[in-house]
Design an enzyme around this catalytic site. Structure first.
Site, mmCIF file in Angstrom:
data_model
loop_
_atom_site.group_PDB
_atom_site.id
_atom_site.type_symbol
_atom_site.label_atom_id
_atom_site.label_comp_id
_atom_site.label_asym_id
_atom_site.label_seq_id
_atom_site.Cartn_x
_atom_site.Cartn_y
_atom_site.Cartn_z
ATOM 1 N N GLY A 113 10.099 36.365 15.400
ATOM 2 C CA GLY A 113 8.889 37.183 15.325
ATOM 3 C C GLY A 113 7.714 36.585 14.578
ATOM 4 O O GLY A 113 6.568 36.884 14.880
ATOM 5 N N ASP A 124 10.966 45.892 7.111
ATOM 6 C CA ASP A 124 11.364 47.253 7.461
ATOM 7 C C ASP A 124 12.278 47.767 6.336
ATOM 8 O O ASP A 124 11.782 48.215 5.301
ATOM 9 C CB ASP A 124 12.054 47.178 8.833
ATOM 10 C CG ASP A 124 12.378 48.522 9.433
ATOM 11 O OD1 ASP A 124 11.715 49.496 9.085
ATOM 12 O OD2 ASP A 124 13.293 48.599 10.269
ATOM 13 N N PHE A 167 7.514 52.035 15.910
ATOM 14 C CA PHE A 167 8.000 50.745 16.402
ATOM 15 C C PHE A 167 6.840 49.942 16.962
ATOM 16 O O PHE A 167 6.265 50.281 17.988
ATOM 17 C CB PHE A 167 9.099 50.936 17.444
ATOM 18 C CG PHE A 167 9.878 49.681 17.674
ATOM 19 C CD1 PHE A 167 10.872 49.292 16.789
ATOM 20 C CD2 PHE A 167 9.588 48.866 18.755
ATOM 21 C CE1 PHE A 167 11.572 48.103 16.977
ATOM 22 C CE2 PHE A 167 10.287 47.678 18.955
ATOM 23 C CZ PHE A 167 11.280 47.301 18.066
HETATM 24 P P1 5GP Z 1 14.717 44.589 7.949
HETATM 25 O O1 5GP Z 1 15.906 43.819 7.507
HETATM 26 O O2 5GP Z 1 13.552 44.531 7.008
HETATM 27 O O3 5GP Z 1 15.089 46.021 8.262
HETATM 28 O O4 5GP Z 1 14.361 43.977 9.350
HETATM 29 C C1 5GP Z 1 13.192 43.338 9.643
HETATM 30 C C2 5GP Z 1 13.266 42.890 11.087
HETATM 31 O O5 5GP Z 1 13.483 44.009 11.957
HETATM 32 C C3 5GP Z 1 11.933 42.297 11.523
HETATM 33 O O6 5GP Z 1 11.889 40.923 11.291
HETATM 34 C C4 5GP Z 1 11.914 42.643 12.997
HETATM 35 O O7 5GP Z 1 12.616 41.670 13.718
HETATM 36 C C5 5GP Z 1 12.673 43.955 13.093
HETATM 37 N N1 5GP Z 1 11.732 45.096 13.085
HETATM 38 C C6 5GP Z 1 11.587 46.036 12.128
HETATM 39 N N2 5GP Z 1 10.643 46.928 12.455
HETATM 40 C C7 5GP Z 1 10.159 46.544 13.643
HETATM 41 C C8 5GP Z 1 9.121 47.057 14.497
HETATM 42 O O8 5GP Z 1 8.430 48.057 14.240
HETATM 43 N N3 5GP Z 1 8.912 46.365 15.652
HETATM 44 C C9 5GP Z 1 9.623 45.260 16.004
HETATM 45 N N4 5GP Z 1 9.323 44.682 17.150
HETATM 46 N N5 5GP Z 1 10.593 44.747 15.214
HETATM 47 C C10 5GP Z 1 10.849 45.378 14.044
#
Ligand code: 5GP
Length: 180
Positions: free
Chosen positions: A43, A102, A151
């Site tokens: 990403g 996130d 999202f």
């Molecule tokens: P975390 O470990 O912080 O929960 O995960 C982060 C990862 O989750 C990000 O690098 C991304 O790949 C995915 N992610 C979290 N929220 C979103 C979102 O709103 N949209 C998208 N496309 N990916 C997300």
């Protein structure tokens, strides 16, 4: 508007302006230093490409890719490295670049892992943050924007590997959510 895309959160122009501001801050903070910019695949690649071209410092780039154990929709926090850095970061100033924070579990794991390699410093730059979802205490040193718990897609962010190439950031249309 592209099929499956809902409300636009940030236009291309807004994104480009914000990236320039972040790069200026980074350039100022690291004056006289050389940095290694570490992108978290996949990403972060578009944000990172824009960001590094605006940072006026000597720098090198490297990438790391991790996979989450468990379901694809929930971050379990248990991750494994599927592509490690190519170079050592010992005694280097490391700036980790992420698309969105996130729960913070992924970055928490990556930060701990990178810190164990003894960099001179480690900072985090993320374009988006959903603070309401946080489970791990992550300090984001350079942040593009905070967003609510929606999202987001575009500007590197995908839904089932689609939409990464959009130059703006939008939320998914409700009909796509239902399929999620
Ligand atoms: P975390 O470990 O912080 O929960 O995960 C982060 C990862 O989750 C990000 O690098 C991304 O790949 C995915 N992610 C979290 N929220 C979103 C979102 O709103 N949209 C998208 N496309 N990916 C997300």
């Amino acid at each position: 508007m592209l099929k499956g895309i809902g409300k636009v959160l940030f236009t291309e122009e807004a994104i480009q302006n914000r990236v320039k501001e972040l790069a200026a801050e980074i350039t100022e903070d690291y004056q006289g230093k050389e940095i290694i910019v570490v992108g978290i695949l996949t990403g972060a690649f578009i944000f990172m490409a824009d960001l590094i071209r605006e940072i006026k410092l000597p720098l090198t780039v490297d990438f790391i890719d991790v996979a989450s154990y468990g379901s694809s929709t929930y971050s379990s926090g248990v991750v494994r490295i599927v592509k490690d850095l190519e170079k050592s970061i010992e005694n280097a100033h490391v700036l980790v670049v992420e698309d969105i924070v996130d729960t913070g579990l992924t970055l928490n794991y990556i930060s701990q892992n990178l810190l164990s390699r003894h960099p001179a410093s480690l900072k985090i730059c993320a374009f988006l943050d959903k603070p309401s979802r946080r489970q791990a205490p992550i300090k984001v040193d350079y942040l593009g924007y905070k967003i609510p718990d929606e999202f987001a897609v575009g500007y590197g962010l995908d839904f089932a590997e689609k939409y990464r190439s959009l130059p703006y950031i939008a939320v998914l249309a409700p009909e796509e959510y239902i399929k999620r």
